[in-house]
Write a protein that holds these residues in place. Structure first.
Motif, PDB file in Angstrom:
ATOM      1  N   LEU A  54       0.831  -1.214   0.000  1.00 47.05           N
ATOM      2  CA  LEU A  54       0.000   0.000   0.000  1.00 47.05           C
ATOM      3  C   LEU A  54       0.863   1.261   0.000  1.00 47.05           C
ATOM      4  N   ILE A  55       1.966   1.221   0.755  1.00 47.75           N
ATOM      5  CA  ILE A  55       2.882   2.368   0.776  1.00 47.75           C
ATOM      6  C   ILE A  55       3.501   2.578  -0.602  1.00 47.75           C
ATOM      7  N   ALA A  56       3.930   1.481  -1.218  1.00 48.18           N
ATOM      8  CA  ALA A  56       4.517   1.570  -2.564  1.00 48.18           C
ATOM      9  C   ALA A  56       3.504   2.108  -3.568  1.00 48.18           C
ATOM     10  N   GLU A  57       2.243   1.678  -3.431  1.00 45.24           N
ATOM     11  CA  GLU A  57       1.207   2.167  -4.338  1.00 45.24           C
ATOM     12  C   GLU A  57       0.917   3.651  -4.110  1.00 45.24           C
ATOM     13  N   HIS A  58       0.923   4.073  -2.837  1.00 42.28           N
ATOM     14  CA  HIS A  58       0.642   5.467  -2.510  1.00 42.28           C
ATOM     15  C   HIS A  58       1.688   6.405  -3.130  1.00 42.28           C
ATOM     16  N   TRP A  59       2.949   5.990  -3.094  1.00 48.11           N
ATOM     17  CA  TRP A  59       4.018   6.832  -3.622  1.00 48.11           C
ATOM     18  C   TRP A  59       4.347   6.507  -5.082  1.00 48.11           C
ATOM     19  N   GLY A  60       3.624   5.585  -5.679  1.00 48.37           N
ATOM     20  CA  GLY A  60       3.857   5.240  -7.078  1.00 48.37           C
ATOM     21  C   GLY A  60       5.090   4.404  -7.297  1.00 48.37           C
ATOM     22  N   LEU A  61       5.582   3.742  -6.248  1.00 49.49           N
ATOM     23  CA  LEU A  61       6.814   2.970  -6.365  1.00 49.49           C
ATOM     24  C   LEU A  61       6.591   1.597  -7.002  1.00 49.49           C
ATOM     25  N   ASN A  62       5.329   1.216  -7.184  1.00 50.19           N
ATOM     26  CA  ASN A  62       5.030  -0.081  -7.792  1.00 50.19           C
ATOM     27  C   ASN A  62       4.913   0.005  -9.309  1.00 50.19           C
ATOM     28  N   GLN A  63       5.093   1.178  -9.861  1.00 53.27           N
ATOM     29  CA  GLN A  63       5.004   1.362 -11.302  1.00 53.27           C
ATOM     30  C   GLN A  63       6.363   1.147 -11.957  1.00 53.27           C
ATOM     31  N   PRO A  64       6.380   0.856 -13.264  1.00 55.22           N
ATOM     32  CA  PRO A  64       7.658   0.674 -13.972  1.00 55.22           C
ATOM     33  C   PRO A  64       8.484   1.966 -13.932  1.00 55.22           C
ATOM     34  N   PRO A  65       9.808   1.827 -13.939  1.00 51.99           N
ATOM     35  CA  PRO A  65      10.675   3.017 -13.838  1.00 51.99           C
ATOM     36  C   PRO A  65      10.395   4.071 -14.911  1.00 51.99           C
ATOM     37  N   MET A  66      10.227   3.654 -16.162  1.00 51.03           N
ATOM     38  CA  MET A  66       9.989   4.606 -17.231  1.00 51.03           C
ATOM     39  C   MET A  66       8.696   5.376 -17.002  1.00 51.03           C
ATOM     40  N   GLU A  67       7.674   4.680 -16.564  1.00 47.89           N
ATOM     41  CA  GLU A  67       6.393   5.337 -16.308  1.00 47.89           C
ATOM     42  C   GLU A  67       6.512   6.335 -15.163  1.00 47.89           C
ATOM     43  N   ARG A  68       7.265   5.971 -14.133  1.00 45.38           N
ATOM     44  CA  ARG A  68       7.440   6.883 -12.995  1.00 45.38           C
ATOM     45  C   ARG A  68       8.221   8.131 -13.407  1.00 45.38           C
ATOM     46  N   PHE A  69       9.250   7.928 -14.245  1.00 42.14           N
ATOM     47  CA  PHE A  69      10.026   9.087 -14.676  1.00 42.14           C
ATOM     48  C   PHE A  69       9.189  10.017 -15.545  1.00 42.14           C
ATOM     49  N   VAL A  70       8.413   9.466 -16.475  1.00 39.73           N
ATOM     50  CA  VAL A  70       7.572  10.293 -17.347  1.00 39.73           C
ATOM     51  C   VAL A  70       6.521  11.023 -16.512  1.00 39.73           C
ATOM     52  N   ARG A  71       5.953  10.338 -15.537  1.00 37.33           N
ATOM     53  CA  ARG A  71       4.949  10.980 -14.681  1.00 37.33           C
ATOM     54  C   ARG A  71       5.568  12.119 -13.875  1.00 37.33           C
ATOM     55  N   TRP A  72       6.770  11.885 -13.353  1.00 31.41           N
ATOM     56  CA  TRP A  72       7.453  12.940 -12.596  1.00 31.41           C
ATOM     57  C   TRP A  72       7.817  14.104 -13.515  1.00 31.41           C
ATOM     58  N   PHE A  73       8.317  13.814 -14.697  1.00 31.60           N
ATOM     59  CA  PHE A  73       8.759  14.864 -15.622  1.00 31.60           C
ATOM     60  C   PHE A  73       7.587  15.739 -16.064  1.00 31.60           C
ATOM     61  N   THR A  74       6.456  15.108 -16.386  1.00 32.09           N
ATOM     62  CA  THR A  74       5.288  15.893 -16.792  1.00 32.09           C
ATOM     63  C   THR A  74       4.753  16.732 -15.633  1.00 32.09           C
ATOM     64  N   SER A  75       4.866  16.209 -14.418  1.00 28.09           N
ATOM     65  CA  SER A  75       4.429  16.985 -13.253  1.00 28.09           C
ATOM     66  C   SER A  75       5.314  18.214 -13.052  1.00 28.09           C
TER      67      SER A  75
END
Length: 328
Positions: free
Chosen positions: A56-77
């Protein structure tokens, strides 16, 4: 005086954007390759947190997503102006950086001014006393500073001035256990002196040796020999001829020292437990706080790039032959 063209500014802006993207990508990849588990760092050593809670903690912080998806999400934010939340401080990243940067800025400003003044004065003294005892002592002092780690100097200062002599507090930016409204300006000054002196040592040697070389060259010129033949005193020669010819190059070099200054801040703030941006870099890296670390990387890169840009402009003002992108 020459002005900067739009082409010059456009090139600098494109270079800054390129550097930001490259550094952010490299930082993200290194964090992904790091053995540090952000969830474990988040919950600490507690054994009461089960696998379901960790998920649940990983899901809350988005840590369960693939690295590329997390980077794109962070970059667009980031592009939208949302820098995210810090996992360590549970506050917006910009708010944390703003608070930490002000503390570090005060420390770096004092150290930057001290290193420039001390290095400039020592450089002039060594230059006009070239080959004499004063010159040899100053050069030896500078070479020792260059080869000595910043954190070792910090620990030495703590041992001498804080522990043995008791002139300054050992660590922190304010007294421990005192409410913020009860902290006086004198308390803040007493806590910042030792870290600032330690950090100022980092840039003193470079400014001193550079200034010494310039002064030595100037003292061998014909107009200095003519001034001596007219009976001008050494003090007047320094005031009228030396200072104005070596001050601008020294100032330019001082602006180029922003990167070394920021790098030294990381070590100094760790040694003195000073709650600034340098200490936040270490904490975010060791505890897997990617949003905070990426935010600090962006701010620090802009800070260092601004210093290099100012130095670049000053170089072109001093020597117009350098500036191909300048118009009269």
């Amino acid at each position: 005086m020459k002005r900067i063209t739009g082409t010059f500014l456009a090139k600098k802006f494109i270079k800054l954007v390129t550097l930001l993207i490259a550094v952010c990508v490299i930082t993200f990849v290194l964090m992904e390759l790091s053995p540090i588990d952000p969830v474990t760092a988040y919950v600490g050593a507690s054994t009461k947190v089960g696998a379901e809670q960790r998920a649940l903690i990983a899901e809350h912080w988005g840590l369960n997503q693939p690295p590329m998806e997390r980077f794109v999400r962070w970059f667009t934010s980031i592009i939208r102006g949302d820098w995210g939340m810090s996992m360590i401080y549970r506050r917006p990243v910009l708010e944390v950086i703003g608070q930490k940067f002000l503390s570090s800025l005060a420390l770096m400003s004092i150290a930057w001014i001290l290193s420039g003044l001390i290095g400039f004065i020592l450089g002039i003294l060594a230059g006009i006393k070239e080959g004499k005892l004063a010159d040899r002592l100053i050069c030896a002092y500078c070479h020792i500073l260059i080869s000595t780690p910043t954190f070792w100097i910090g620990m030495l200062f703590i041992l001498i001035f804080a522990d043995t002599l008791g002139w300054f507090p050992v660590a922190m930016s304010v007294p421990i256990g005192v409410l913020a409204e009860d902290v006086s300006l004198l308390d803040k000054i007493s806590h910042i002196i030792l870290p600032a002196l330690t950090l100022s040592v980092l840039g003193t040697a470079n400014i001193c040796l550079h200034t010494r070389e310039k002064v030595s060259d100037i003292m061998k010129t014909d107009f200095i020999l003519f001034a001596k033949a007219r009976g001008e005193s050494s003090g007047r020669i320094v005031r009228n001829h030396v200072i104005k010819n070596v001050s601008l190059p020294a100032i330019t070099l001082q602006f180029l020292s922003f990167s070394e200054l920021f790098g030294g801040t990381v070590f100094v703030e760790q040694v003195f437990s000073y709650p600034g941006l340098g200490r936040a870099v270490v904490e975010s890296g060791l505890r897997g706080d990617l949003p905070l670390l990426m935010g600090i990387v962006i701010i620090s890169l802009i800070f260092v790039y601004a210093g290099n840009l100012i130095a670049d402009v000053l170089y072109r003002v001093i020597d117009p032959r350098i500036g191909e992108d300048w118009n009269i």
